[in-house]
Design a protein around this motif. Structure first.
Motif, PDB file in Angstrom:
ATOM      1  N   LEU A 192       0.952  -1.233  -0.024  1.00 40.81           N
ATOM      2  CA  LEU A 192       0.114  -0.072  -0.165  1.00 40.81           C
ATOM      3  C   LEU A 192       0.860   1.256   0.136  1.00 40.81           C
ATOM      4  N   LYS A 193       2.012   1.192   0.910  1.00 38.09           N
ATOM      5  CA  LYS A 193       2.915   2.478   0.906  1.00 38.09           C
ATOM      6  C   LYS A 193       3.310   2.588  -0.383  1.00 38.09           C
ATOM      7  N   THR A 194       3.865   1.767  -1.133  1.00 36.57           N
ATOM      8  CA  THR A 194       4.422   1.812  -2.368  1.00 36.57           C
ATOM      9  C   THR A 194       3.524   2.443  -3.445  1.00 36.57           C
ATOM     10  N   ILE A 195       2.313   2.104  -3.651  1.00 35.66           N
ATOM     11  CA  ILE A 195       1.227   2.711  -4.363  1.00 35.66           C
ATOM     12  C   ILE A 195       1.029   3.891  -4.037  1.00 35.66           C
ATOM     13  N   LEU A 196       0.760   4.405  -2.994  1.00 35.67           N
ATOM     14  CA  LEU A 196       1.038   6.047  -2.492  1.00 35.67           C
ATOM     15  C   LEU A 196       2.114   6.643  -2.947  1.00 35.67           C
ATOM     16  N   GLU A 197       3.209   6.171  -2.600  1.00 31.89           N
ATOM     17  CA  GLU A 197       4.314   6.898  -2.927  1.00 31.89           C
ATOM     18  C   GLU A 197       4.572   7.025  -4.567  1.00 31.89           C
ATOM     19  N   LEU A 198       4.151   5.906  -5.241  1.00 28.81           N
ATOM     20  CA  LEU A 198       4.542   6.083  -6.614  1.00 28.81           C
ATOM     21  C   LEU A 198       3.242   6.817  -7.216  1.00 28.81           C
ATOM     22  N   GLN A 220       4.845  10.500  -6.912  1.00 34.34           N
ATOM     23  CA  GLN A 220       5.858  10.720  -7.743  1.00 34.34           C
ATOM     24  C   GLN A 220       5.375  10.976  -9.152  1.00 34.34           C
ATOM     25  N   GLN A 221       4.262  10.201  -9.447  1.00 36.46           N
ATOM     26  CA  GLN A 221       3.910  10.174 -10.834  1.00 36.46           C
ATOM     27  C   GLN A 221       2.619  11.192 -11.143  1.00 36.46           C
ATOM     28  N   LYS A 222       2.375  11.849 -10.106  1.00 33.98           N
ATOM     29  CA  LYS A 222       1.087  12.862 -10.186  1.00 33.98           C
ATOM     30  C   LYS A 222      -0.109  12.019 -10.595  1.00 33.98           C
ATOM     31  N   VAL A 223      -0.316  10.844  -9.920  1.00 38.42           N
ATOM     32  CA  VAL A 223      -1.400  10.237 -10.313  1.00 38.42           C
ATOM     33  C   VAL A 223      -2.553  10.177  -9.197  1.00 38.42           C
ATOM     34  N   LYS A 224      -3.698  10.687  -9.548  1.00 46.10           N
ATOM     35  CA  LYS A 224      -4.745  10.757  -8.416  1.00 46.10           C
ATOM     36  C   LYS A 224      -5.456   9.564  -8.127  1.00 46.10           C
ATOM     37  N   LEU A 225      -5.201   9.011  -6.917  1.00 45.24           N
ATOM     38  CA  LEU A 225      -5.990   7.668  -6.347  1.00 45.24           C
ATOM     39  C   LEU A 225      -7.124   8.118  -5.769  1.00 45.24           C
TER      40      LEU A 225
END
Length: 387
Positions: free
Chosen positions: A55-61, A64-69
């Protein structure tokens, strides 16, 4: 006359290759615990890269990539992707992959996801990990399929150097994407044979997307002597399994939950020792079975089928191989003897060359025996100590 299981048949050395060897029978008083299951060597043959991130990796990526979750915290994201929750259908379960795939469109992200997956698996003593994914789903930002493959393989190689875990990649064709794409993916798998890719798979929604439509891709795979498996009998009936075996030539079956509905096909699978990649918790989460108590795993095992226990998606299902083995014991009543047999079946069913598999089986049998002995000794010491 007693039934002879394939794991009782002697190998070339004259020693049975499976878990029914006398020295692998656990002491009758040794209790099954999560600590013991964690300590045993294991495989994970059915594990999706895009369903097994941190989960932490998804949030960090995403940052970094300016992807809205759908959420910006680990708890919020877990709820958004139905992590560990029962879904209304396989299709609803697959929605979570839209989230993970949104941040897996760069080489660095793919490398990190593969590396962390292998490290996490190694931490619970998984010795052989087969990582599956479809390179066609990671091209949204212009990556080449070869870059996708190379990035994942590099992540797995680094994890191996650091932890010792051995890994292989299974390239996935997708049922609901056109068969031409499956052919391109099959060509990719053939090109990377002996370079880290160990097999080919057909994944995705089963209903309305028959396996036989992808027959040409599997013909290419088989002509080039590449291993293959296929998701079948998870969200659709035994006809899906029949197509996977007879139209695609599948060497293993992913899930196979509904195999029990066709006794003749079940016996064919058993007679031909076609392994089932069983993922108990995932099958409940996707609605393939109504509950763990209703899962056919124990029936399949008792009947003599070659079954293996796997995670499917470590993140979305919120599980590990250790947890799945524990559930098989607690919810389905599988004994420690049963579980060691299933663990060894995982190594026997791995997409490994025969000679290497022989060496692995000897080492695994020895390690299981030593682990059981060590836990039994520890139990005796504990009992003898004053309270």
């Amino acid at each position: 006359m007693p039934t002879i299981r394939d794991d009782e048949i002697p190998n070339a050395t004259g020693i049975p290759s499976g878990a029914r060897r006398t020295d692998l029978v656990p002491p009758p008083t040794l209790a099954v615990t999560e600590e013991l299951l964690h300590a045993l060597p294991k495989t994970d043959l059915h594990c999706h890269l895009d369903g097994s991130m941190r989960l932490k990796t998804i949030l960090e990526l995403a940052e970094q990539q300016k992807v809205k979750l759908l959420a910006d915290t680990e708890d919020g994201l877990a709820k958004a992707i139905h992590m560990g929750e029962v879904c209304k259908s396989l299709e609803e379960y697959l929605v979570a992959f839209d989230v993970t795939l949104s941040v897996l469109q760069t080489a660095d992200a793919l490398y990190r996801a593969a590396y962390e997956l292998a490290v996490d698996a190694a931490a619970e003593n998984v010795r052989w990990l087969e990582v599956r994914y479809s390179p066609a789903l990671h091209l949204q930002k212009g990556l080449k399929m070869t870059t996708v493959i190379d990035s994942v393989l590099e992540g797995l190689r680094v994890a191996k150097r650091e932890t010792g875990i051995k890994c292989g990649v299974i390239v996935c064709g997708i049922r609901h994407i056109n068969p031409q794409t499956s052919m391109r993916l099959a060509e990719l798998a053939v090109a990377y044979k002996n370079r880290g890719v160990i097999g080919f798979d057909l994944a995705g929604a089963e209903a309305s997307f028959p396996a036989k439509d992808h027959k040409d891709a599997f013909q290419l795979i088989l002509k080039n002597n590449v291993n293959c498996t296929a998701h079948a009998g998870e969200a659709y009936g035994p006809e899906s399994i029949s197509q996977a075996i007879h139209n695609l030539g599948s060497h293993r079956i992913g899930h196979g939950t509904r195999l029990r509905e066709d006794g003749d096909l079940l016996n064919y699978v058993n007679d031909h020792r076609i392994p089932l990649e069983v993922c108990p918790t995932s099958n409940v989460q996707t609605g393939a079975v109504s509950s763990l108590a209703a899962h056919p795993l124990k029936f399949y095992f008792d009947y003599g089928l070659r079954v293996t226990i796997n995670t499917d998606n470590r993140l979305i299902t919120d599980t590990t191989v250790t947890k799945e083995l524990w559930i098989a014991h607690k919810e389905l009543g599988l004994s420690l003897d049963d579980l060691t047999t299933i663990i060894v079946s995982g190594f026997k069913s791995a997409f490994l060359p025969f000679r290497e598999k022989q060496d692995v089986l000897h080492a695994v049998n020895e390690e299981i025996s030593k682990t059981l002995a060590a836990f039994d000794k520890k139990r005796h010491v504990s009992v003898m100590q004053p309270g």
